[in-house]
Design a protein around this motif. Structure first.
Motif, PDB file in Angstrom:
ATOM      1  N   UNK A  46     -30.992 -34.121 151.831  1.00 47.10           N
ATOM      2  CA  UNK A  46     -29.734 -34.532 152.441  1.00 47.10           C
ATOM      3  C   UNK A  46     -29.647 -34.068 153.883  1.00 47.10           C
ATOM      4  N   UNK A  47     -29.000 -34.855 154.703  1.00 46.20           N
ATOM      5  CA  UNK A  47     -28.850 -34.472 156.110  1.00 46.20           C
ATOM      6  C   UNK A  47     -28.039 -33.191 156.254  1.00 46.20           C
ATOM      7  N   UNK A  48     -27.237 -32.859 155.249  1.00 47.92           N
ATOM      8  CA  UNK A  48     -26.470 -31.610 155.290  1.00 47.92           C
ATOM      9  C   UNK A  48     -27.385 -30.382 155.312  1.00 47.92           C
ATOM     10  N   UNK A  49     -28.604 -30.518 154.794  1.00 45.37           N
ATOM     11  CA  UNK A  49     -29.539 -29.393 154.782  1.00 45.37           C
ATOM     12  C   UNK A  49     -30.237 -29.217 156.124  1.00 45.37           C
ATOM     13  N   UNK A  50     -30.242 -30.260 156.930  1.00 37.87           N
ATOM     14  CA  UNK A  50     -30.795 -30.165 158.268  1.00 37.87           C
ATOM     15  C   UNK A  50     -32.260 -30.553 158.382  1.00 37.87           C
ATOM     16  N   UNK A  51     -32.686 -30.664 159.612  1.00 37.37           N
ATOM     17  CA  UNK A  51     -34.032 -31.123 159.935  1.00 37.37           C
ATOM     18  C   UNK A  51     -35.100 -30.118 159.507  1.00 37.37           C
ATOM     19  N   UNK A  58     -27.742 -37.316 146.774  1.00 33.42           N
ATOM     20  CA  UNK A  58     -27.461 -38.689 146.364  1.00 33.42           C
ATOM     21  C   UNK A  58     -27.291 -38.726 144.846  1.00 33.42           C
ATOM     22  N   UNK A  59     -26.116 -38.348 144.375  1.00 32.97           N
ATOM     23  CA  UNK A  59     -25.887 -38.241 142.940  1.00 32.97           C
ATOM     24  C   UNK A  59     -25.968 -39.577 142.209  1.00 32.97           C
ATOM     25  N   UNK A  60     -25.811 -40.681 142.920  1.00 31.90           N
ATOM     26  CA  UNK A  60     -25.811 -41.997 142.284  1.00 31.90           C
ATOM     27  C   UNK A  60     -27.147 -42.717 142.387  1.00 31.90           C
ATOM     28  N   UNK A  61     -28.179 -42.026 142.903  1.00 31.26           N
ATOM     29  CA  UNK A  61     -29.496 -42.641 143.050  1.00 31.26           C
ATOM     30  C   UNK A  61     -30.549 -41.761 142.391  1.00 31.26           C
ATOM     31  N   UNK A  62     -31.586 -42.362 141.816  1.00 35.21           N
ATOM     32  CA  UNK A  62     -32.659 -41.560 141.205  1.00 35.21           C
ATOM     33  C   UNK A  62     -33.350 -40.675 142.243  1.00 35.21           C
ATOM     34  N   UNK A  63     -33.768 -39.504 141.813  1.00 33.19           N
ATOM     35  CA  UNK A  63     -34.463 -38.553 142.678  1.00 33.19           C
ATOM     36  C   UNK A  63     -35.962 -38.649 142.428  1.00 33.19           C
ATOM     37  N   UNK A  64     -36.714 -38.917 143.465  1.00 31.31           N
ATOM     38  CA  UNK A  64     -38.174 -38.955 143.405  1.00 31.31           C
ATOM     39  C   UNK A  64     -38.699 -37.837 144.311  1.00 31.31           C
TER      40      UNK A  64
END
Length: 178
Positions: free
Chosen positions: A80-85, A67-73
């Motif tokens: 990301x869902x791309x990384x998987x469960x 999420x490049x447009x949101x702060x990372x906490x």
């Protein structure tokens, strides 16, 4: 036809047969969907990985949000869902340490803090980054149900070989200081 569920002990034996080093550093890129069903679900697969490397080993998985447009906490932002469960389950487990920046990795084991403690590396997979430290530590990479297009160590190899880096370099930072 229903596929038989993998037992954790079978997975441990398979991982050791593949050459996973007990006491080593192991980076996992995965698609749980491609390797399931596993006894205990994603937590069972993580248990098999941790058993294979043993208590002296360090398990590492990517954990960025995408999420490049949101702060990372680090304590709350989902991977990301791309990384998987598997990756999203792993960073939430007790004893797992996560990087403090948007290109995060999560790690558990004796070298977890060393691997994940760094400022925001730019580009994200350069030598002074989690993946760079794993290289320094002679870590292994295992691809479970994914190809090399999911292998972040290739970005480090590109940089070390002076191949142009192909990932955009931007992120949103949230700061209360002005």
């Amino acid at each position: 036809m229903t596929q038989r569920e993998w037992r954790i002990s079978e997975l441990v034996n398979q991982l050791l047969t593949l050459g996973v080093k007990p006491g080593g550093v192991l980076v996992v890129h995965s698609s749980f969907r491609s390797v399931r069903p596993v006894e205990g679900g994603p937590a069972g697969m993580i248990a098999a990985l941790r058993t294979a490397i043993g208590p002296e080993g360090t398990l590492v998985m990517p954990s960025w949000s995408g999420l490049d447009d949101e702060p990372f906490e680090p304590a709350t932002t989902s991977a990301t869902s791309d990384l998987g469960i598997l990756a999203d389950t792993f960073w939430r487990l007790e004893g797992v340490v996560r990087s403090d920046h948007p290109f995060a990795f999560a790690a558990a084991g004796p070298l977890a803090a060393r691997i994940t403690s760094d400022p925001l590396p730019l580009p994200p997979h350069c030598p002074p980054s989690p993946i760079g430290r794993i290289h320094e530590l002679d870590g292994q990479v295992i691809l479970l149900g994914v190809g090399h297009d999911s292998n972040t160590t290739l970005h480090l190899a590109e940089l070390m070989s002076k191949v142009p880096y192909g990932v955009p370099r931007h992120c949103t930072m949230n700061s209360t200081e002005r």
